[in-house]
Design a protein around this motif. Structure first.
Motif, PDB file in Angstrom:
ATOM      1  N   ASP A  39       0.708  -1.342   0.166  1.00  0.00           N
ATOM      2  CA  ASP A  39      -0.099   0.056   0.082  1.00  0.00           C
ATOM      3  C   ASP A  39       0.632   1.164  -0.112  1.00  0.00           C
ATOM      4  OD1 ASP A  39      -2.336  -1.505  -0.176  1.00  0.00           O
ATOM      5  OD2 ASP A  39      -2.680  -1.538   1.990  1.00  0.00           O
ATOM      6  N   ALA A  40       1.900   1.225   0.689  1.00  0.00           N
ATOM      7  CA  ALA A  40       2.936   2.315   0.727  1.00  0.00           C
ATOM      8  C   ALA A  40       3.351   2.804  -0.654  1.00  0.00           C
ATOM      9  CB  ALA A  40       4.036   1.916   1.625  1.00  0.00           C
ATOM     10  N   ALA A  41       3.692   1.836  -1.375  1.00  0.00           N
ATOM     11  CA  ALA A  41       4.091   2.201  -2.722  1.00  0.00           C
ATOM     12  C   ALA A  41       3.006   2.624  -3.674  1.00  0.00           C
ATOM     13  CB  ALA A  41       4.618   0.662  -3.641  1.00  0.00           C
ATOM     14  N   VAL A  42       1.921   2.204  -3.448  1.00  0.00           N
ATOM     15  CA  VAL A  42       0.656   2.726  -4.339  1.00  0.00           C
ATOM     16  C   VAL A  42       0.475   4.111  -4.009  1.00  0.00           C
ATOM     17  CG1 VAL A  42      -1.784   2.563  -4.360  1.00  0.00           C
ATOM     18  CG2 VAL A  42      -0.703   0.629  -4.480  1.00  0.00           C
ATOM     19  N   ASN A  43       0.322   4.561  -2.527  1.00  0.00           N
ATOM     20  CA  ASN A  43       0.250   5.746  -1.998  1.00  0.00           C
ATOM     21  C   ASN A  43       1.508   6.731  -2.352  1.00  0.00           C
ATOM     22  OD1 ASN A  43      -2.155   5.146  -0.920  1.00  0.00           O
ATOM     23  ND2 ASN A  43      -1.125   4.622   1.144  1.00  0.00           N
TER      24      ASN A  43
ATOM     25  N   GLU B 105      -2.443  -1.125 -11.873  1.00  0.00           N
ATOM     26  CA  GLU B 105      -1.751  -0.426 -12.796  1.00  0.00           C
ATOM     27  C   GLU B 105      -0.057  -0.817 -12.528  1.00  0.00           C
ATOM     28  OE1 GLU B 105      -3.582   4.060 -13.687  1.00  0.00           O
ATOM     29  OE2 GLU B 105      -2.689   3.445 -11.797  1.00  0.00           O
ATOM     30  N   PHE B 106       0.310  -1.011 -11.393  1.00  0.00           N
ATOM     31  CA  PHE B 106       1.671  -1.444 -11.089  1.00  0.00           C
ATOM     32  C   PHE B 106       1.886  -2.934 -11.683  1.00  0.00           C
ATOM     33  CE2 PHE B 106       2.692   1.559  -7.305  1.00  0.00           C
ATOM     34  CZ  PHE B 106       3.994   1.812  -8.103  1.00  0.00           C
ATOM     35  N   LEU B 107       1.034  -3.840 -11.523  1.00  0.00           N
ATOM     36  CA  LEU B 107       1.103  -5.226 -11.950  1.00  0.00           C
ATOM     37  C   LEU B 107       1.175  -5.231 -13.527  1.00  0.00           C
ATOM     38  CD1 LEU B 107      -1.005  -7.086  -9.360  1.00  0.00           C
ATOM     39  CD2 LEU B 107       1.522  -6.449  -9.217  1.00  0.00           C
ATOM     40  N   SER B 108       0.987  -3.907 -14.238  1.00  0.00           N
ATOM     41  CA  SER B 108       0.595  -4.056 -15.768  1.00  0.00           C
ATOM     42  C   SER B 108       2.077  -3.458 -16.334  1.00  0.00           C
ATOM     43  CB  SER B 108      -0.484  -3.342 -16.262  1.00  0.00           C
ATOM     44  OG  SER B 108      -0.388  -1.972 -15.946  1.00  0.00           O
ATOM     45  N   MET B 109       2.858  -3.155 -15.277  1.00  0.00           N
ATOM     46  CA  MET B 109       3.937  -2.384 -15.573  1.00  0.00           C
ATOM     47  C   MET B 109       5.144  -3.225 -15.324  1.00  0.00           C
ATOM     48  SD  MET B 109       2.685   1.087 -13.754  1.00  0.00           S
ATOM     49  CE  MET B 109       4.292   1.872 -13.784  1.00  0.00           C
TER      50      MET B 109
END
Length: 279
Positions: free
Chosen positions: A179-183, A191-195
């Motif tokens: 969650d800290a990375a998302v924030n 989005e992260f998991l598609s990158m």
């Protein structure tokens, strides 16, 4: 009269053949059961009528002791009522699960897990239950350790106040983010998991990134990767101190990353003009 004698003789021979076939079948069953590493037993009503060598070895009871106790008395209290009721229902030809796990208590008071399968049979003309069980205590302990390890990982990873992620060493794709990375970066988890990790780096630094990754690819353990520039979703550039650790994750050779933001020094206030100070 002669026909009657012949008929009786034939019936007697037929009965003898049936009895011999039954004896041979019983001998084959016992030979198989006694050499099996699985617990094999037959129960009628609430008592065992047959137990094999493995049953005695795992439970710690002798054959005489096992034949005197009720089959469900071996079962751990958490599972006892379930095993008791299913065992009786099975002998009434009621539909009950045929395979499940439960714990038993050995004669020494130890807990052992069994992977149990059962079926309804006729034994000496009377309804009975045939049980086959494997001691899976070691497997269960490993599962519990993995669950405990997974819980510790989740607490360390998901609740960490610093941005963290896992990426595939070969493809550089993100595998998981906290969650800290998302924030911090502004991307959603989806989005992260598609990158890939290069998507959060400025393009002019990709060459240096690939060179560093190639050099550190086969290094294990904890690795301080130094300070790198990352780009947030809103385009803002930040400097982060990167720490990595190599591990296996869901069949992927991966690296776990923790990013610590480098605080930028606050700009010094501009000195006031002399004219302003005099006032």
């Amino acid at each position: 009269a002669i026909l009657s004698v012949v008929a009786v003789t034939l019936k007697k021979k037929e009965r003898e053949r049936a009895e011999e076939a039954q004896r041979q079948s019983e001998a084959r069953f016992r030979a198989l059961a006694e050499t099996s590493t699985a617990l094999i037993f037959i129960y009628q009503g609430e008592h065992f009528t047959y137990v094999n060598t493995a049953s005695k070895f795992v439970t710690g009871y002798s054959e005489e002791e096992l034949l005197k106790i009720k089959f469900w008395e071996l079962v751990h209290p958490d599972f006892r009522e379930m095993v008791h009721q299913r065992g009786l229902a099975r002998q009434r030809n009621e539909k009950v699960p045929t395979r499940y796990d439960f714990k038993i208590i050995t004669k020494e008071g130890l807990e052992r897990w069994l992977d149990f399968a059962a079926s309804a049979i006729q034994y000496e003309g009377i309804p009975a239950g045939l049980g086959i069980a494997f001691d899976v205590t070691d497997r269960k302990q490993i599962e519990e350790q993995l669950q405990s390890s997974e819980l510790r990982y989740r607490m360390l990873f998901e609740a960490n106040p610093h941005p963290m992620w896992l990426y595939d060493v070969e493809t550089l794709q993100f595998l998981e983010v906290n969650d800290a990375a998302v924030n911090f970066y502004g991307y959603s988890r989806e989005e992260f998991l598609s990158m890939s990790i290069k998507d959060i780096r400025p393009e002019e630094e990709h060459k240096g990134l690939f060179k560093h990754l190639d050099k550190s690819k086969d290094l294990g353990g904890l690795l301080k990767s130094g300070i790198w520039r990352h780009r947030k979703k809103n385009g803002r550039m930040v400097e982060v101190d990167i720490t990595s650790h190599t591990l296996e994750f869901n069949g992927h050779r991966a690296k776990m990353i923790m990013a610590t933001e480098i605080a930028q020094p606050k700009p010094k206030p501009k000195p006031k003009p002399k004219s302003a100070r005099k006032k």
